[in-house]
Motif scaffolding. Structure first.
Motif, PDB file in Angstrom:
ATOM      1  N   PHE A 100      23.529  56.178  -3.042  1.00 38.47           N
ATOM      2  CA  PHE A 100      24.204  56.893  -4.123  1.00 38.47           C
ATOM      3  C   PHE A 100      24.360  58.398  -3.869  1.00 38.47           C
ATOM      4  CE2 PHE A 100      22.992  53.030  -6.441  1.00 38.47           C
ATOM      5  CZ  PHE A 100      24.194  52.741  -7.068  1.00 38.47           C
ATOM      6  N   GLY A 101      23.504  58.974  -3.002  1.00 34.43           N
ATOM      7  CA  GLY A 101      23.614  60.406  -2.723  1.00 34.43           C
ATOM      8  C   GLY A 101      23.282  61.285  -3.917  1.00 34.43           C
ATOM      9  N   ILE A 102      22.384  60.800  -4.769  1.00 37.08           N
ATOM     10  CA  ILE A 102      21.975  61.556  -5.961  1.00 37.08           C
ATOM     11  C   ILE A 102      20.547  62.066  -5.734  1.00 37.08           C
ATOM     12  CG2 ILE A 102      21.534  61.416  -8.455  1.00 37.08           C
ATOM     13  CD1 ILE A 102      23.428  58.973  -8.521  1.00 37.08           C
ATOM     14  N   PRO A 103      20.242  63.327  -6.097  1.00 39.94           N
ATOM     15  CA  PRO A 103      18.854  63.804  -5.985  1.00 39.94           C
ATOM     16  C   PRO A 103      17.895  62.801  -6.628  1.00 39.94           C
ATOM     17  CG  PRO A 103      20.288  65.636  -6.501  1.00 39.94           C
ATOM     18  CD  PRO A 103      21.146  64.397  -6.547  1.00 39.94           C
ATOM     19  N   PHE A 104      16.830  62.471  -5.898  1.00 42.56           N
ATOM     20  CA  PHE A 104      16.023  61.293  -6.209  1.00 42.56           C
ATOM     21  C   PHE A 104      14.560  61.655  -6.425  1.00 42.56           C
ATOM     22  CE2 PHE A 104      13.299  57.840  -4.648  1.00 42.56           C
ATOM     23  CZ  PHE A 104      13.784  56.754  -5.348  1.00 42.56           C
ATOM     24  N   LEU A 105      14.003  61.234  -7.549  1.00 38.83           N
ATOM     25  CA  LEU A 105      12.568  61.390  -7.803  1.00 38.83           C
ATOM     26  C   LEU A 105      11.938  60.007  -7.902  1.00 38.83           C
ATOM     27  CD1 LEU A 105      12.515  64.218 -10.515  1.00 38.83           C
ATOM     28  CD2 LEU A 105      11.846  64.432  -8.109  1.00 38.83           C
ATOM     29  N   GLY A 106      11.045  59.689  -6.976  1.00 36.72           N
ATOM     30  CA  GLY A 106      10.345  58.405  -7.008  1.00 36.72           C
ATOM     31  C   GLY A 106       9.140  58.490  -7.926  1.00 36.72           C
ATOM     32  N   MET A 107       9.001  57.474  -8.784  1.00 38.31           N
ATOM     33  CA  MET A 107       7.914  57.437  -9.764  1.00 38.31           C
ATOM     34  C   MET A 107       7.007  56.260  -9.445  1.00 38.31           C
ATOM     35  SD  MET A 107       8.829  59.519 -12.327  1.00 38.31           S
ATOM     36  CE  MET A 107       9.606  60.781 -11.362  1.00 38.31           C
ATOM     37  N   TYR A 108       5.715  56.364  -9.737  1.00 38.95           N
ATOM     38  CA  TYR A 108       4.898  55.161  -9.745  1.00 38.95           C
ATOM     39  C   TYR A 108       4.009  55.100 -10.978  1.00 38.95           C
ATOM     40  CZ  TYR A 108       2.394  51.053  -8.830  1.00 38.95           C
ATOM     41  OH  TYR A 108       1.893  49.790  -8.993  1.00 38.95           O
ATOM     42  N   GLY A 109       4.332  54.209 -11.863  1.00 39.68           N
ATOM     43  CA  GLY A 109       3.513  53.989 -13.048  1.00 39.68           C
ATOM     44  C   GLY A 109       3.333  52.501 -13.279  1.00 39.68           C
ATOM     45  N   ALA A 110       3.456  51.719 -12.200  1.00 36.68           N
ATOM     46  CA  ALA A 110       3.440  50.254 -12.311  1.00 36.68           C
ATOM     47  C   ALA A 110       4.441  49.854 -13.406  1.00 36.68           C
ATOM     48  CB  ALA A 110       2.038  49.716 -12.559  1.00 36.68           C
ATOM     49  N   CYS A 111       4.059  48.943 -14.308  1.00 31.87           N
ATOM     50  CA  CYS A 111       5.026  48.452 -15.307  1.00 31.87           C
ATOM     51  C   CYS A 111       5.328  49.487 -16.388  1.00 31.87           C
ATOM     52  CB  CYS A 111       4.536  47.156 -15.920  1.00 31.87           C
ATOM     53  SG  CYS A 111       4.179  45.922 -14.658  1.00 31.87           S
ATOM     54  N   SER A 112       4.684  50.658 -16.343  1.00 30.40           N
ATOM     55  CA  SER A 112       5.006  51.723 -17.305  1.00 30.40           C
ATOM     56  C   SER A 112       6.121  52.618 -16.786  1.00 30.40           C
ATOM     57  CB  SER A 112       3.764  52.576 -17.576  1.00 30.40           C
ATOM     58  OG  SER A 112       3.496  53.438 -16.482  1.00 30.40           O
ATOM     59  N   THR A 113       6.630  52.329 -15.594  1.00 32.90           N
ATOM     60  CA  THR A 113       7.528  53.264 -14.913  1.00 32.90           C
ATOM     61  C   THR A 113       8.799  53.571 -15.701  1.00 32.90           C
ATOM     62  OG1 THR A 113       6.640  52.471 -12.809  1.00 32.90           O
ATOM     63  CG2 THR A 113       8.664  53.746 -12.701  1.00 32.90           C
ATOM     64  N   MET A 114       9.346  52.580 -16.424  1.00 31.38           N
ATOM     65  CA  MET A 114      10.572  52.859 -17.174  1.00 31.38           C
ATOM     66  C   MET A 114      10.317  53.931 -18.232  1.00 31.38           C
ATOM     67  SD  MET A 114      13.706  52.165 -17.071  1.00 31.38           S
ATOM     68  CE  MET A 114      15.180  52.454 -18.026  1.00 31.38           C
ATOM     69  N   ALA A 115       9.188  53.850 -18.918  1.00 33.04           N
ATOM     70  CA  ALA A 115       8.881  54.862 -19.931  1.00 33.04           C
ATOM     71  C   ALA A 115       8.610  56.214 -19.256  1.00 33.04           C
ATOM     72  CB  ALA A 115       7.678  54.431 -20.761  1.00 33.04           C
ATOM     73  N   GLU A 116       7.945  56.200 -18.097  1.00 34.85           N
ATOM     74  CA  GLU A 116       7.664  57.447 -17.378  1.00 34.85           C
ATOM     75  C   GLU A 116       8.963  58.136 -16.961  1.00 34.85           C
ATOM     76  OE1 GLU A 116       5.152  56.987 -13.915  1.00 34.85           O
ATOM     77  OE2 GLU A 116       5.328  59.101 -13.379  1.00 34.85           O
ATOM     78  N   ALA A 117       9.866  57.361 -16.374  1.00 36.75           N
ATOM     79  CA  ALA A 117      11.134  57.933 -15.904  1.00 36.75           C
ATOM     80  C   ALA A 117      11.976  58.426 -17.083  1.00 36.75           C
ATOM     81  CB  ALA A 117      11.897  56.889 -15.083  1.00 36.75           C
ATOM     82  N   LEU A 308       9.330  53.155 -31.305  1.00 35.75           N
ATOM     83  CA  LEU A 308       8.486  53.705 -30.244  1.00 35.75           C
ATOM     84  C   LEU A 308       8.491  52.694 -29.104  1.00 35.75           C
ATOM     85  CD1 LEU A 308       5.371  55.018 -32.251  1.00 35.75           C
ATOM     86  CD2 LEU A 308       7.445  56.272 -31.578  1.00 35.75           C
ATOM     87  N   PHE A 309       8.904  53.153 -27.936  1.00 30.97           N
ATOM     88  CA  PHE A 309       8.909  52.294 -26.741  1.00 30.97           C
ATOM     89  C   PHE A 309       7.696  52.692 -25.901  1.00 30.97           C
ATOM     90  CE2 PHE A 309      10.456  51.978 -22.204  1.00 30.97           C
ATOM     91  CZ  PHE A 309      10.418  50.592 -22.113  1.00 30.97           C
ATOM     92  N   VAL A 310       6.759  51.765 -25.758  1.00 33.11           N
ATOM     93  CA  VAL A 310       5.475  52.068 -25.108  1.00 33.11           C
ATOM     94  C   VAL A 310       5.279  51.106 -23.940  1.00 33.11           C
ATOM     95  CG1 VAL A 310       3.018  52.470 -25.505  1.00 33.11           C
ATOM     96  CG2 VAL A 310       4.611  52.519 -27.448  1.00 33.11           C
ATOM     97  N   ALA A 311       5.687  51.519 -22.738  1.00 32.79           N
ATOM     98  CA  ALA A 311       5.544  50.644 -21.575  1.00 32.79           C
ATOM     99  C   ALA A 311       4.185  50.881 -20.925  1.00 32.79           C
ATOM    100  CB  ALA A 311       6.670  50.898 -20.580  1.00 32.79           C
ATOM    101  N   THR A 312       3.536  49.783 -20.574  1.00 34.24           N
ATOM    102  CA  THR A 312       2.181  49.864 -20.017  1.00 34.24           C
ATOM    103  C   THR A 312       2.176  49.454 -18.544  1.00 34.24           C
ATOM    104  OG1 THR A 312       1.840  47.602 -20.792  1.00 34.24           O
ATOM    105  CG2 THR A 312       0.974  49.377 -22.172  1.00 34.24           C
ATOM    106  N   GLY A 313       1.279  50.072 -17.776  1.00 35.70           N
ATOM    107  CA  GLY A 313       1.171  49.735 -16.366  1.00 35.70           C
ATOM    108  C   GLY A 313      -0.274  49.527 -15.944  1.00 35.70           C
ATOM    109  N   ALA A 314      -0.493  48.531 -15.081  1.00 37.89           N
ATOM    110  CA  ALA A 314      -1.820  48.285 -14.509  1.00 37.89           C
ATOM    111  C   ALA A 314      -1.828  48.896 -13.114  1.00 37.89           C
ATOM    112  CB  ALA A 314      -2.101  46.793 -14.447  1.00 37.89           C
TER     113      ALA A 314
END
Lengths: 341, 341
Positions: A100-117, A308-314
């Motif tokens: 895509f050529g878009i500035p990219f930030l990689g996240m790691y929050g396991a299954c919480s990642t969508m809420a983190e991003a 409230l959207f609360v995504a959790t990660g292990a």
């Protein structure tokens, strides 16, 4: 400009808008109760690729392409891409999004990642630091089984507390708000703290993650002086049946009643009677695909006013489990609303 | 308030200060040319733990404790902890930091993670979204070898282009600037775009990452209308000897001369003659420990006025390599200065 209420908790004042949202899922998810809500269902879970990992990358690529098309935006109009997944070194994201050529930030929050991003993108958009950003995550049942449990060919038995990793991806375009921006809006953020109550059962992620969800929900309600009943729904990511009950119980002990308006993406995405998924769905793609297909349109149309959207990660790995460690967990919260008030 | 120059590139206006920085490393790093600069050298690379992975978590925990003590801050005074590492599911960070009780954002940028965490924390601090944040990353030679290559007991031969994963960790406290905040200051940010020129040799990470470093440096210089010679040093994270030469060559073709003021943390941390590390050091802990021990004190004292810190990451996994994929790479840039002007 966002207001920092206390460490990790923000009230957003311009309220960024979620301009577009898209979901792409696999066959089993398409056959579930939410089947009619997804943008695209792949009846071939290889997505036409030669490996499960490439199929997962393909999911993310398709979802971002779909969300950009729905937002009528092209990659050069996106300031940041925030993404993550469950695969080792997050290859679902890096390989899926490299073109895509878009500035990219990689996240790691396991299954919480969508809420983190979503949280980071919303904070940046609320303060003029991005005009448009895209948050995206994915998971794939077959790549997750191979990596975290057994190769599919082994045919391992699953325990009653185990969950079924969703084959799916969800993406959202987060846009800085102007006077006539449409809903849904992001009004608040709570960044989670790692919780670890000593659960060691790799087949009971719901129990490991429930304390993190309860802690984040309690912190947000306390700091914003709101009650659980002020929200139409409080939606956890993938606690499943066991984790959801535990989360409700933990909050009940703190005099917070979640029993009426709680929903869990992991409980919604599969039919517990017809689909053999034991405690429910899970994975980065579970909360992402359910949020983007089912809940955001309801907030957009005003059928839900405040969620409230609360995504959790292990936050464990197979290595940490083999070394006898317990499972640390985290939950991030995004407050999404139909109005800016 | 930060100024968005173009997608992913920012000029910071309040210029957050790097209030304190700390590094903790292993025995081999302590014996290298920078040995006298590190805050703590562990002569026992197990750090007293029973596994290499727990040793790496211990590294992060010690480094954060050290940096908080140097900043005279306690965990409740920290608004956000941004962390990542190379281990599957980033367990170096989640297990190392779970006890601090600080809102936690997990990052994954492979060896670029220190620049990614610094960049996000600085953006948030420049806009009043955190008062204090901590960025931390780690790597450990033994946990990395076991995960990415061979168990140490196997005694595998290394190719001449291979690099030696640094056992080390670096942490920085990023603080919102006030009138009398001391240097170093963060003045600019460039979030990288994924680059993939088709390199498939897992033992030549420098070659895979050099195009990402070159692209990010060029984008930042272009957007800020500056020349390479406007900076005292342009410091890459862990390109090593081969990647550094390639990066200089790639930029030379674009009429950017990096030959005079380029340094690479991976080239500096080990002695190529006395220490058998082939193309140099690498890992999340390489750029983090060299930045925090060697470069930031030089900017603080004014011996260096302006530096660009450009950490690079290779975003592959063992699975993607086994499936014949090339190696996507990314580089994030943080412009650090002795003055706010």
């Amino acid at each position: 400009m966002s207001q920092l209420l206390t460490a990790g908790i923000y009230r957003l004042t311009s309220c960024p808008t979620l301009l577009a949202f898209a979901s792409v899922v696999g066959k089993k998810e398409g056959e579930g109760p939410l089947g009619s809500y997804f943008d695209k269902i792949n009846t071939d879970t290889t997505m036409g690729e030669q490996t499960w990992e490439k199929a997962e990358s393909r999911l993310q690529k398709d979802t971002v392409s779909t969300v950009l098309s729905k937002a009528k935006l092209s990659p050069p109009q996106i300031d940041l891409l925030l993404a993550g997944d469950l695969l080792n070194q997050c290859i679902g994201s890096s390989f899926g999004l490299r073109e895509f050529g878009i500035p990219f930030l990689g996240m790691y929050g396991a299954c919480s990642t969508m809420a983190e991003a979503l949280a980071i993108a919303s904070l940046l958009a609320d303060n003029g630091l991005v005009q448009n950003a895209v948050a995206v995550t994915s998971s794939h049942f077959c790549s997750a089984e191979r990596q975290f449990r057994f190769p599919l060919e082994y045919g391992g038995q699953r325990t009653p507390t185990s969950q079924w990793t969703v084959t799916g991806s969800g993406a959202v375009v987060i846009t800085a708000s102007s006077k006539d921006s449409p809903p849904p809006y992001v009004k608040g953020i709570c960044i989670g703290q790692i919780q670890d109550l000593g659960i060691k059962d790799i087949n009971n992620m719901g129990a490991a993650m429930a304390p993190a969800a309860a802690d984040t929900i309690k912190r947000y309600l306390t700091e914003t002086s709101t009650q659980a009943s002020d929200y139409d729904m409080i939606i956890t990511g993938d606690l499943g049946r066991i984790g959801s009950d535990l989360c409700i119980e933990l909050l009940k002990r703190q005099n917070i009643d979640l029993s009426i308006n709680h929903a869990d993406c992991g409980k919604l995405i599969f039919d517990p009677k017809k689909q053999d998924v034991h405690a429910g769905g899970s994975g980065c793609g579970c909360s992402a695909s359910v949020l983007t297909s089912f809940f955001l349109p309801l907030v957009q149309s005003g059928k839900l006013k405040q969620i409230l959207f609360v995504a959790t990660g292990a936050l464990m790995s197979t290595t940490s489990i083999q070394q006898g460690e317990s499972i640390p967990a985290i939950a991030h919260l995004v407050h999404i609303s139909n109005t800016k008030d």
